[in-house]
Design an enzyme around this catalytic site. Sequence first.
Site, PDB file in Angstrom:
ATOM      1  N   GLU A  44       0.964  -1.144  -0.057  1.00 43.89           N
ATOM      2  CA  GLU A  44       0.017  -0.098   0.004  1.00 43.89           C
ATOM      3  C   GLU A  44       0.799   1.384  -0.222  1.00 43.89           C
ATOM      4  O   GLU A  44       1.603   1.612   1.028  1.00 43.89           O
ATOM      5  CB  GLU A  44      -0.862   0.054   1.135  1.00 43.89           C
ATOM      6  CG  GLU A  44      -1.941   1.122   1.359  1.00 43.89           C
ATOM      7  CD  GLU A  44      -2.601   1.412   2.638  1.00 43.89           C
ATOM      8  OE1 GLU A  44      -2.870   2.520   3.100  1.00 43.89           O
ATOM      9  OE2 GLU A  44      -2.838   0.323   3.471  1.00 43.89           O
ATOM     10  N   ARG A  48       0.694  10.359   0.459  1.00 45.20           N
ATOM     11  CA  ARG A  48       0.970  11.513   1.269  1.00 45.20           C
ATOM     12  C   ARG A  48       2.319  12.359   0.847  1.00 45.20           C
ATOM     13  O   ARG A  48       2.564  13.257   1.473  1.00 45.20           O
ATOM     14  CB  ARG A  48       1.368  10.854   2.384  1.00 45.20           C
ATOM     15  CG  ARG A  48       0.404  10.169   3.400  1.00 45.20           C
ATOM     16  CD  ARG A  48       0.720   9.530   4.931  1.00 45.20           C
ATOM     17  NE  ARG A  48      -0.208   8.650   5.409  1.00 45.20           N
ATOM     18  CZ  ARG A  48       0.235   7.920   6.581  1.00 45.20           C
ATOM     19  NH1 ARG A  48       1.160   8.386   7.275  1.00 45.20           N
ATOM     20  NH2 ARG A  48      -0.894   7.221   6.902  1.00 45.20           N
ATOM     21  N   LYS A 131     -11.055  -1.099   6.412  1.00 42.69           N
ATOM     22  CA  LYS A 131     -10.038  -0.740   7.209  1.00 42.69           C
ATOM     23  C   LYS A 131     -10.189  -0.393   8.703  1.00 42.69           C
ATOM     24  O   LYS A 131     -11.586   0.486   8.715  1.00 42.69           O
ATOM     25  CB  LYS A 131      -9.232   0.245   6.689  1.00 42.69           C
ATOM     26  CG  LYS A 131      -7.834   0.743   7.294  1.00 42.69           C
ATOM     27  CD  LYS A 131      -7.336   1.902   6.299  1.00 42.69           C
ATOM     28  CE  LYS A 131      -6.508   2.665   6.994  1.00 42.69           C
ATOM     29  NZ  LYS A 131      -5.541   3.524   5.900  1.00 42.69           N
TER      30      LYS A 131
END
Length: 204
Positions: A44, A48, A131
């Site tokens: 993943e 960011r 999640k």
Amino acid sequence: MSIESGIEAIMRTAPVIPVLVIHDAAEAKPLAEALVRGGLRVLEVTMRTPAALDAIREMKQVPGAIVGAGTVVSEQQFAQVMDAGAEFIVSPGLTEKLADPIIASGVPFLPGTATAGDIMRGLDLGLEHFKFFPAETSGGLKALKALAAPFYQAKFCPTGGITLASAPEWLAFDPVLCVGGSWIATGSLDEVEAKAREAAAFPR
């Protein structure tokens, strides 16, 4: 393959999904190679940093790697990561505005949830895989056990504050198919590979 069967297959590939913050795309491919060698194929890449899209493209070149985009928070980012070749999408939260185009695309989707309302919103959208984020500061395993009880069909990937020491306890809870962790991608590539191998051997 449906969205739900697709994300479940991804979540069952390995016990841990490395959560990767990449600042230099040149480091992406060697990092992915080390993780895959260690047995962690699902990667993943969080959105960011400015290098994230190029990092996804680099990691996609690694045989065996299943590369997704994390921290996707807008329709614009979703379009960008799909263009970069992301194979699954992870978001920190769940909104219909973001979820609708992702669901319509058919790409495997793992939205963030932290409350019963979040999970109910996901179920209303036809989703059953979530999640749990931020896992530790949202009450930890005790909170997830309480949340999961009314939602027998829901499966989870707790992320946020998970460590080498705590991961096995999370994974022992039946609704948890995998955990997300950033601890693996630290140190030298040899160290990353060793941590990946250790994480890949966690029982589920």
